[in-house]
Write a protein that holds these residues in place. Structure first.
Motif, PDB file in Angstrom:
ATOM      1  N   SER A  22       0.720  -1.329   0.006  1.00  0.00           N
ATOM      2  CA  SER A  22      -0.007   0.062   0.102  1.00  0.00           C
ATOM      3  C   SER A  22       0.935   1.212  -0.002  1.00  0.00           C
ATOM      4  N   SER A  23       2.080   1.081   0.239  1.00  0.00           N
ATOM      5  CA  SER A  23       3.038   2.401   0.408  1.00  0.00           C
ATOM      6  C   SER A  23       4.358   2.172  -0.493  1.00  0.00           C
TER       7      SER A  23
ATOM      8  N   LYS B  13       4.153   3.005  -4.594  1.00  0.00           N
ATOM      9  CA  LYS B  13       4.204   4.433  -4.930  1.00  0.00           C
ATOM     10  C   LYS B  13       5.358   5.245  -4.661  1.00  0.00           C
TER      11      LYS B  13
ATOM     12  N   ASN C 248       7.476   7.056  -7.476  1.00  0.00           N
ATOM     13  CA  ASN C 248       7.674   8.748  -7.426  1.00  0.00           C
ATOM     14  C   ASN C 248       9.214   9.038  -7.221  1.00  0.00           C
TER      15      ASN C 248
ATOM     16  N   ILE D 194       0.663  12.998  -5.402  1.00  0.00           N
ATOM     17  CA  ILE D 194      -0.317  12.163  -5.306  1.00  0.00           C
ATOM     18  C   ILE D 194      -1.745  12.847  -4.900  1.00  0.00           C
TER      19      ILE D 194
ATOM     20  N   GLY E 298      -6.263   9.428  -4.562  1.00  0.00           N
ATOM     21  CA  GLY E 298      -5.138   8.602  -4.275  1.00  0.00           C
ATOM     22  C   GLY E 298      -4.571   8.629  -2.987  1.00  0.00           C
ATOM     23  N   CYS E 299      -4.427   9.716  -2.154  1.00  0.00           N
ATOM     24  CA  CYS E 299      -4.170   9.901  -1.154  1.00  0.00           C
ATOM     25  C   CYS E 299      -5.278   9.238  -0.085  1.00  0.00           C
TER      26      CYS E 299
ATOM     27  N   GLN F 159      -4.842   5.378  -0.327  1.00  0.00           N
ATOM     28  CA  GLN F 159      -3.746   4.750   0.407  1.00  0.00           C
ATOM     29  C   GLN F 159      -3.905   4.952   1.654  1.00  0.00           C
TER      30      GLN F 159
ATOM     31  N   PHE G  80       4.122   8.171   2.649  1.00  0.00           N
ATOM     32  CA  PHE G  80       2.680   8.015   2.352  1.00  0.00           C
ATOM     33  C   PHE G  80       1.860   8.740   2.955  1.00  0.00           C
TER      34      PHE G  80
END
Length: 312
Positions: A76-77, A80, A84, A92, A96-97, A100, A178
């Motif tokens: 989950s983190s 991404k 990035n 993000i 999306g934020c 997440q 994240f």
């Protein structure tokens, strides 16, 4: 400024893991290596439990659920963050934020509940072995799995919706790798102290204090039972069975209790990131190693699988 000019006004900016660190690229690729190890370890452990009939027991079923949670938790983190960094992006989207944050909170809550149920499984196995198969039947195991996943998801849904409804000001820079809830709340234009206190008092008690207290109670009864055992071999076997779970419990609850019960103002963003790095990334890698290396049945199943692969 050029990077920020290309970012939508609704987007957040993830500053990344220790943004001032000189060797950020090395750190990110080390984390990618940890991610691949966690992915491999948890996948193999889940596959072994599914494949080997000797591992078709309540304890290993719950362990397979823990491995699945860890797989999704670290995923989950980390992807991404690595994407990035590789593309030189920091943004993000708002959606999306929120997604997440939902998955991180949901999977963290599910793991918390599952570890509590696993301590009950250990309690029944050691303190009431004759009734173990009756109490921990397949229906109960399925209910435990559903309760863990559903409980974590419901708690996360409420927290995510309420956290994301706060208006944000300025550049929307999240000082984290994240969308962690405490880090996002710091961007709010409004006073969030009442909500933060609510999270500490209600959510932390429900998902941290109560489960941890139940685990302590289970192991207190387990150790009292072990002390009354006449067989030294029986004592060693019981303690060996519990040691892996106790190690995983310590790794999970330690950082999370510090983050979510004192997150208002008592520690720095660097401390938050270090604790999240340990909880969200290192722990999912360590869990399958702890259970595999300290468990003869898992090692035997792995050796059997490797033997089959070697023959074929």
């Amino acid at each position: 400024m050029a990077k920020r000019n290309n970012i939508s006004t609704t987007d957040f900016i993830l500053l990344g893991l220790f943004p001032e660190f000189q060797y950020a690229s090395l750190l990110v690729y080390l984390i990618l290596l940890v991610y691949l190890i966690a992915l491999t370890g948890n996948s193999i452990l889940t596959f072994l439990i599914w494949l080997d009939v000797h591992l078709h027991t309540p304890m290993y079923f719950l362990l397979s659920q823990l491995s699945l949670i860890d797989l999704f938790y670290i995923s989950s983190s980390v992807p991404k963050m690595v994407i990035n960094h590789s593309l030189g992006k920091h943004s993000i989207s708002f959606t999306g934020c929120g997604i997440q944050m939902f998955f991180c909170l949901s999977l963290g809550g599910a793991e918390c509940l599952l570890l509590t149920f696993m301590s009950y499984d250990q309690f029944v196995a050691i303190c009431n072995p004759l009734q173990y198969t009756v109490i921990m039947n397949s229906k109960v195991c399925l209910l435990i799995a559903v309760a863990s996943w559903t409980g974590g998801a419901l708690n996360s849904l409420i927290q995510t919706i309420y956290t994301m409804h706060f208006p944000t000001c300025g550049l929307k820079e999240i000082n984290h790798f994240f969308c962690e809830m405490p880090a996002v709340l710091k961007l709010s234009c409004e006073d969030t102290s009442d909500y933060e206190m609510l999270v500490v008092v209600v959510t932390s008690i429900v998902l941290l204090v109560v489960p941890f207290s139940l685990i302590i109670a289970s192991y207190t009864l387990i150790f009292l039972t072990v002390l009354r055992m006449n067989s030294v071999k029986g004592r060693k076997k019981a303690l060996a069975t519990c040691s892996s779970h106790l190690t995983v419990v310590s790794l999970f609850f330690g950082p999370n209790i510090f983050i979510y019960m004192t997150f208002t103002s008592s520690h720095s963003p660097e401390q938050d990131q270090a604790l999240s790095l340990f909880s969200n990334i290192l722990t999912p890698m360590l869990n399958p190693l702890i259970y595999s290396l300290r468990n003869k049945e898992v090692v035997a199943a792995l050796m059997k699988l490797m033997g089959r692969c070697g023959v074929s």
